[in-house]
Each structure stands twice: as C-alpha cells, then as structure tokens.
Enzyme design. Structure first.
Site, mmCIF file in Angstrom:
data_model
loop_
_atom_site.group_PDB
_atom_site.id
_atom_site.type_symbol
_atom_site.label_atom_id
_atom_site.label_comp_id
_atom_site.label_asym_id
_atom_site.label_seq_id
_atom_site.Cartn_x
_atom_site.Cartn_y
_atom_site.Cartn_z
ATOM 1 N N LYS A 1 37.245 46.108 31.970
ATOM 2 C CA LYS A 1 36.484 44.886 31.729
ATOM 3 C C LYS A 1 35.742 44.984 30.396
ATOM 4 O O LYS A 1 35.107 46.001 30.091
ATOM 5 C CB LYS A 1 35.494 44.680 32.881
ATOM 6 C CG LYS A 1 34.833 43.311 32.946
ATOM 7 C CD LYS A 1 34.036 43.198 34.249
ATOM 8 C CE LYS A 1 33.459 41.810 34.452
ATOM 9 N NZ LYS A 1 32.803 41.680 35.779
ATOM 10 N N GLU B 1 38.866 41.932 41.756
ATOM 11 C CA GLU B 1 38.048 42.888 41.006
ATOM 12 C C GLU B 1 37.416 43.916 41.939
ATOM 13 O O GLU B 1 36.843 43.565 42.978
ATOM 14 C CB GLU B 1 36.953 42.111 40.268
ATOM 15 C CG GLU B 1 35.945 42.967 39.513
ATOM 16 C CD GLU B 1 34.846 42.124 38.874
ATOM 17 O OE1 GLU B 1 34.106 42.667 38.032
ATOM 18 O OE2 GLU B 1 34.718 40.922 39.209
ATOM 19 N N CYS C 1 37.326 39.108 35.724
ATOM 20 C CA CYS C 1 36.246 38.174 36.024
ATOM 21 C C CYS C 1 35.557 37.622 34.777
ATOM 22 O O CYS C 1 36.056 36.707 34.142
ATOM 23 C CB CYS C 1 35.231 38.821 36.966
ATOM 24 S SG CYS C 1 34.195 37.613 37.843
ATOM 25 N N GLY D 1 11.620 23.162 65.849
ATOM 26 C CA GLY D 1 11.620 22.547 64.524
ATOM 27 C C GLY D 1 12.986 22.583 63.866
ATOM 28 O O GLY D 1 13.931 23.208 64.381
#
Length: 560
Positions: A118, A47, A155, A310
C-alpha cells in the site's frame, strides 16, 4: 484465460475476525477452491484478509506476523491453476522504516509470485496506518497472462481521484501510475469502513477511475464488524464506461464470478441483483451486523438491555433482536417512584412485540437506602446527584444480571445525548457496546418508524410521547435541552461539517443556543472518552475517530 481477452474473476467477500489467522485462512482457502471449481482465472480477497482489518498493534508482535506468514505459505500451496490476491502483513525488506507493510500477495501455482504494498496510508478519522506500516514508494504491475497485466492497489490508494475530490488528500495518484506502468486490469483490495451513503460514493469514485483510464476495475471489500467499525462489503466490478457490471451483497458474505471483457468499453452482461438498502434500512442493517459481530467475536451469544419504556432502549432492544434473535435478548425494567405506569406498560408491550423475556427489578428500595446513607452530603431539595444515583443503581443492576447470566450489556445512549453529555457516566453509559450512539435523536425516531413499517414493533405511544429520563417528577428532555430538531441541526453543522459558532449562527441558529450547545459538547469530552465502543454509521462518529484533549482550555475559542 478465456477467448477475446476475457478474464474470469472471482470476488471473495468474507467476514474476517481480527487476529483469527486460522479461521481467516480457512475462509480464504475455501474461496480459492470455489473459484477454481467455477473456472476462474483470478480470485480476489480484501485488504489484510489474512489478519482481519484493522489489526492495530498486533502487527508489532513478531509472533503474530510470523504466524500469518506461515498461513500465507499454506494458502499459496492451494493455488494450483489459479491466481489469488491475498491481503496480509508483509515484512519490510528495507533496513530502515517500519518493520511491516500493508501488503497483497500474488499467489499462483503453489507459490507467492509477487506482492504489492500500500502506498497511501490514511491517518484521518478512524485511520492511523502510518503508526503501523511503511508506505510503498511504487507498485509493480503483475502479469496474469500474455494479454493481462494486473494493477493491484490497496484501499486508500484509490481514494485520490481528482475528479471526485474538491481537495485531494495526496499528491500521488497510484491508480494513474499503475495504468502508466502498463496495467490493463485494475484491482483494489479494500477494507473500507461503512457510513451511511458510502457505498454509493465508492461506486462513483471507482467509476471515475475506470472512465478516466478506460480500464475495467475490480473492487473487493471486507464485510462484517470489528469493534466500532462496520464493513458493508458491496464489492463490485466496474466497466470503462463507469457502469457497475457486477455488485455483491451489502452486509453479507458473498461470492461471485464475472467474465471481464478487457477489450470492451461496456459490459455485455450486468449482474447487480443485489440492490443495497438505503436510508434507515441501510443503517438498520449496519447496526444489526455491528451488534451481531461484536457479541459473537467477543465470545458471547446473548445481551441484556435496560427497558425504560422510552424510544432509545426500545430501538436498542429491537436492533438486538434483529442481530441475535429474540431468544438471546433479555429486557430489564427497573422502576422507581418516578416511573410512570405508562412507561412500564410500554416496556411490557415492546417485550411482547419482540418476543423477548422481560424481568422486573424495582430499584426504589436501594435508591432509598442511598438517600439515607448520603443524607449528610445531599441538599434538602433533590437534584442532579439523586438523578445520577438512580442511573448508577440501574447500571449496577444490569451489570449484575450480565455477570450472572453471561450476557453483554448494551448501552442505550444516542448521539445527541452523548454529544452534550446528557447521560450519566457509570450509569446509562454503562455497557460493552453502544449500538445507537452514532444515531442522532431525530434519526432514532426515523429508525423506529422504519421498524414499524410492516408491523408495530415499537409501541406507537413510545414514538409519540415526549422523551424523558424519568429521574425526577414530570421530567422531559426538553426541560434541559433545546428541541432535538434544533440540537441535532447544530451538532450536524459542528461535528460533521466542521462549522464554527459564527457559521452556525449565520445558518439561522440563535447565538445563545449555539454557544450553549457547543459549551456542553466541550464539557462532555471526559464522558465520551470513557464511553462504550460506538458503532460508526456516520462520517464523523464519536469514538476512535474523534480525538480532542481532555485537560485543555479551548472551549471559549470554539464556542463563541
């Protein structure tokens, strides 16, 4: 076209940079040439491949749209004896609505012979496509040969399978409509962002489409990272019986050719040599890709990380080495009166294990200068103000090194800290990218243990000792927060599952703790609004997909 209604399909899974039309064009053209060399009938790209996903407001610039349309013509000219499906930004031919559409061009024998737009434009989480594109009302079927009709979707058009969703997002089902229109080979061109476990879900979703309609389905996804979004690839071909017949690599550029037997219900050959990583290994791969692409696509090569000794800074540095190599990662230790000898030793041991340079820049002297200068406004008893001053001195130091050496600074906050605001604005939140800010603290430990499976990368003492910011004497995180197991459980319920305070209490959490945590989440909204981009690896990350107001009063409603 091969015998017995077999279509030889090439899947081009590439890493596209948003806006790099020339570079993306080269990748697409190269894929076309390779597909033709391997005698493919059809080559499929993802896409909006030509512009990279997501292009956002770039599509509102006529010069940008025109430039990629010119590139599309050049790509089409390369399609002699092959058909290519190429994602691009199409002009909307109608006189009303938005000016552009999310389109796929059907290119064949030097021409653009068709296009698909789309239909379903997502507007949830990280998506805002209705802001940019005009949705199609229908999608045509494209002839590939006398035996083959292509049903091309984009999509989200496929993310409405009724057998998969408890509550479908849309009324339409574009895949069903394409089959009803005569498509006998389904193709989905995608730019589907990653989160942990999503690859398996996609295969289940598209497998359901294939089974429901009795059709072969080709899915091609983008790979790479653009800003906060990571794309994992994992393109595939799925048979009418739901079997994944071909799968491309996760988190890597890949290319494959597969012979699709349109008349068969199941695959005669299965090419799934690429077994995708799972669990912590999957997230590690995603974050390394996210760091690498963010650094390189913004024009940098190297990073700097503040190393406190850490767990968060240790993991961030280790992931940066995964992404960029030890030669491109610099660690900086910035001790004060509150920094233990053990922490300095742990930072040095980590740097040695990773093979990175570590420089020591004590900040006690500038901290004392600030204390003297701020004496008129500070209480006699040191408190949060002094703690934040230290964090901001460290940020200034790190940014000076980043500026001087041309590096990007990586922020080291985790998701738990970012959620409740247990982090200093303009201090340890400072950075160009926050790689682990979508990783809960408990998962940070899981990732650290995963990194140590083959050899000790992160010193074991770093994993075992109580976490502390070391901004005051004898400080630990649990002086200020609930235990991380409790905190992360509440945050998962509230942020990821959308549970209310009452529902969290019903799920065995103490009401006082729930109300305290949710109040902290709401008060920290202004901090998150100013945070560095967060690499998304969960379904609901803080960042572009988290949209809550700042100047608002809703805490009492949601916290109690």
């Amino acid at each position: 076209m091969g015998e017995n209604s077999t279509v030889r399909v090439a899947l081009g899974q590439s890493n596209y940079t948003v806006g790099d039309i020339e570079g993306n064009e080269r990748k697409i053209t190269s894929g076309i040439h390779r597909a033709r060399e391997e005698s493919a009938d059809l080559v499929v790209f993802s896409e909006l491949a030509l512009v990279g996903y997501p292009p956002q407001d770039l599509v509102k610039r006529d010069a940008f749209v025109d430039a990629q349309l010119d590139a599309l013509d050049r790509i089409a000219a390369e399609t002699t004896n092959i058909t290519a499906l190429v994602g691009f930004v199409g002009r909307n031919p109608d006189e009303y609505g938005k000016k552009v559409q999310n389109s796929v061009a059907v290119c064949r024998d030097g021409e653009i012979v068709g296009r698909t737009e789309k239909r379903l434009l997502p507007t949830y989480d990280v998506f805002d496509e209705d802001r940019f594109f005009e949705a199609a009302e229908r999608q045509p079927v494209h002839p590939l040969s006398d035996e083959t009709e292509l049903g091309v979707s984009v999509c989200e058009d496929a993310w409405n399978e009724p057998d998969v969703w408890e509550r479908p997002e849309y009324h339409e089902d574009p895949i069903e409509d394409l089959v009803d229109a005569g498509a006998n080979l389904l193709v989905n061109c995608s730019a589907s962002p990653f989160y942990g476990g999503k690859g398996e879900f996609r295969e289940r979703l598209f497998g359901a489409h294939a089974r429901d309609h009795g059709k072969w389905l080709v899915f091609v996804n983008q790979i790479g990272a653009n800003d906060e979004l990571i794309f994992d690839g994992r393109s595939f071909v799925v048979a009418p019986d739901g079997t994944v017949a071909c799968r491309l690599a996760a988190f890597e550029q890949d290319f494959a050719v597969y012979d699709v037997p349109l008349d068969a219900e199941s695959p005669a050959t299965v090419d799934v040599a690429h077994e995708p990583p799972i669990g912590p290994a999957e997230i590690r791969s995603a974050l390394a890709l996210g760091i690498r692409d963010y650094v390189h696509k913004t024009g940098f090569e190297a990073v700097v990380v503040g190393l406190s000794g850490g767990i968060d800074s240790s993991l961030t540095a280790a992931l940066a080495v995964d992404a960029l190599g030890s030669e491109n990662v610099l660690g900086v230790s910035m001790p004060t009166r509150y920094t233990s000898n053990a922490s300095e030793t742990d930072a040095r041991e980590l740097a040695d294990n990773l093979g990175i340079d570590l420089i020591d820049v004590p900040i006690e002297e500038p901290f004392e200068a600030f204390e003297r200068g701020l004496t008129p406004i500070l209480d006699e008893t040191p408190g949060v103000t002094e703690e934040n001053v230290q964090a901001r001195i460290r940020a200034t130091t790190l940014m000076a090194i980043a500026n001087e050496q041309g590096r990007l600074l990586l922020a080291t906050s985790n998701r738990s800290e970012l959620a409740v605001g247990y982090t200093t604005l303009y201090g340890d939140m400072c950075g160009a990218l926050a790689p682990i800010a979508d990783c809960p603290k408990t998962f940070v430990y899981d990732l650290a243990r995963h990194l140590n499976e083959r050899a000790e990368t992160i010193p074991e003492r770093v994993i075992e000792k109580p976490p502390t910011a070391e901004l005051r004497a004898d400080q630990t995180d649990e002086d200020d927060l609930p235990p991380y197991e409790t905190l992360d459980s509440i945050l998962a319920g509230y942020v990821d599952e959308g549970l209310s305070a009452d529902e969290l209490v019903e799920s065995s959490h103490d009401r006082e703790t729930v109300e305290r945590v949710l109040s902290m989440v709401h008060r920290a909204e202004y901090k998150r609004f100013q945070a560095a981009p967060v690499l998304k690896v969960s379904p609901k990350a803080f960042g572009v997909g988290w949209r809550y107001p700042l100047a608002a009063r809703y805490g009492d409603v949601l916290s109690g």
